[in-house]
Design a protein around this motif. Structure first.
Motif, PDB file in Angstrom:
ATOM      1  N   ALA A 143       1.803   2.308   5.303  1.00 40.26           N
ATOM      2  CA  ALA A 143       1.214   1.559   6.419  1.00 40.26           C
ATOM      3  C   ALA A 143       0.060   2.389   6.966  1.00 40.26           C
ATOM      4  O   ALA A 143       0.160   3.615   7.041  1.00 40.26           O
ATOM      5  CB  ALA A 143       2.262   1.324   7.502  1.00 40.26           C
ATOM      6  N   ILE A 144      -1.052   1.735   7.300  1.00 41.61           N
ATOM      7  CA  ILE A 144      -2.238   2.447   7.776  1.00 41.61           C
ATOM      8  C   ILE A 144      -2.678   1.809   9.089  1.00 41.61           C
ATOM      9  O   ILE A 144      -3.113   0.657   9.095  1.00 41.61           O
ATOM     10  CB  ILE A 144      -3.367   2.370   6.729  1.00 41.61           C
ATOM     11  N   PRO A 145      -2.512   2.547  10.201  1.00 37.75           N
ATOM     12  CA  PRO A 145      -2.820   1.958  11.508  1.00 37.75           C
ATOM     13  C   PRO A 145      -4.282   1.522  11.613  1.00 37.75           C
ATOM     14  O   PRO A 145      -5.188   2.270  11.242  1.00 37.75           O
ATOM     15  CB  PRO A 145      -2.529   3.096  12.498  1.00 37.75           C
ATOM     16  N   MET A 146      -4.492   0.299  12.082  1.00 41.83           N
ATOM     17  CA  MET A 146      -5.845  -0.264  12.246  1.00 41.83           C
ATOM     18  C   MET A 146      -5.817  -1.276  13.370  1.00 41.83           C
ATOM     19  O   MET A 146      -4.791  -1.912  13.603  1.00 41.83           O
ATOM     20  CB  MET A 146      -6.239  -1.057  10.988  1.00 41.83           C
ATOM     21  N   THR A 147      -6.948  -1.465  14.012  1.00 48.54           N
ATOM     22  CA  THR A 147      -7.063  -2.541  14.987  1.00 48.54           C
ATOM     23  C   THR A 147      -7.234  -3.868  14.233  1.00 48.54           C
ATOM     24  O   THR A 147      -7.509  -3.868  13.027  1.00 48.54           O
ATOM     25  CB  THR A 147      -8.299  -2.349  15.882  1.00 48.54           C
ATOM     26  N   ASP A 148      -7.106  -4.978  14.957  1.00 46.57           N
ATOM     27  CA  ASP A 148      -7.346  -6.299  14.364  1.00 46.57           C
ATOM     28  C   ASP A 148      -8.741  -6.369  13.747  1.00 46.57           C
ATOM     29  O   ASP A 148      -8.922  -6.856  12.643  1.00 46.57           O
ATOM     30  CB  ASP A 148      -7.282  -7.391  15.444  1.00 46.57           C
ATOM     31  N   GLN A 149      -9.717  -5.882  14.518  1.00 54.32           N
ATOM     32  CA  GLN A 149     -11.100  -5.963  14.041  1.00 54.32           C
ATOM     33  C   GLN A 149     -11.294  -5.112  12.780  1.00 54.32           C
ATOM     34  O   GLN A 149     -11.966  -5.529  11.834  1.00 54.32           O
ATOM     35  CB  GLN A 149     -12.075  -5.511  15.146  1.00 54.32           C
ATOM     36  N   GLU A 150     -10.676  -3.937  12.746  1.00 58.64           N
ATOM     37  CA  GLU A 150     -10.795  -3.088  11.554  1.00 58.64           C
ATOM     38  C   GLU A 150     -10.168  -3.770  10.344  1.00 58.64           C
ATOM     39  O   GLU A 150     -10.738  -3.764   9.247  1.00 58.64           O
ATOM     40  CB  GLU A 150     -10.143  -1.723  11.816  1.00 58.64           C
ATOM     41  N   ALA A 151      -8.984  -4.364  10.547  1.00 61.72           N
ATOM     42  CA  ALA A 151      -8.309  -5.044   9.433  1.00 61.72           C
ATOM     43  C   ALA A 151      -9.162  -6.213   8.943  1.00 61.72           C
ATOM     44  O   ALA A 151      -9.256  -6.479   7.740  1.00 61.72           O
ATOM     45  CB  ALA A 151      -6.926  -5.533   9.872  1.00 61.72           C
TER      46      ALA A 151
END
Ligand code: HEC
Length: 127
Positions: free
Chosen positions: A106-114
């Motif tokens: 799992a790689i933490p990201m914001t909605d916008q980054e994803a």
């Protein structure tokens, strides 16, 4: 009077067809505000390049995961999930949740980054 009946019948038919076409829930509104260039930068910043190769990243070219050089052409993610924007956005941040047992973390990201990463991946389909 007689002319109206077919019209009503058609709109009813459209309603049925629309309902039938409403496939699996992909509730992501849209990738229209995604930024492909930012997605390209994020696959480096988030470390995706350590495990995957990309057509426009010379180094590193990780080999633990599959090459993503033509990913936009693929119908499936990991051979199992439909390659759709919303599914892909969820997958890139939390692969183990969607492909149990996968080696991709799992790689933490914001909605916008994803969203940016998904938009970048989906245009990787050179002919
Ligand atoms: C530690 C290594 C590792 C990292 C880091 C990693 N992945 Fe993966 N990735 C994998 C592996 C292994 C698979 C194969 C999944 C499976 O089938 O179990 C995979 C599969 C994928 C797939 C599906 C490929 C296909 O052919 O269906 C995509 C898309 C993907 N990764 C994108 C990313 C993105 C974007 C990042 C960074 C945010 C990332 N990965 C980071 C190891 C990694």
């Amino acid at each position: 009077m007689a002319r109206r009946a077919p019209t009503l019948g058609l709109s009813g038919l459209f309603a049925v067809l629309l309902a039938a076409c409403d496939g699996p829930p992909d509730r992501t509104p849209t990738l229209s505000d995604a930024d492909v260039q930012r997605g390209r930068q994020l696959v480096t910043d988030k470390g995706c390049v350590a495990c995957h190769s990309f057509p426009d990243v010379k180094w590193p070219r990780g080999g633990l995961g599959p090459s993503l050089e033509h990913f936009g052409r693929q119908g499936l993610i990991g051979g199992r999930l439909p390659n759709q924007p919303g599914v892909l956005m969820r997958f890139v941040r939390n692969a183990p949740d969607h492909l149990p047992g996968t080696a991709m973390p799992a790689i933490p990201m914001t909605d916008q980054e994803a969203r940016d990463v998904a938009a970048y991946l989906l245009q990787l389909e050179p002919r």
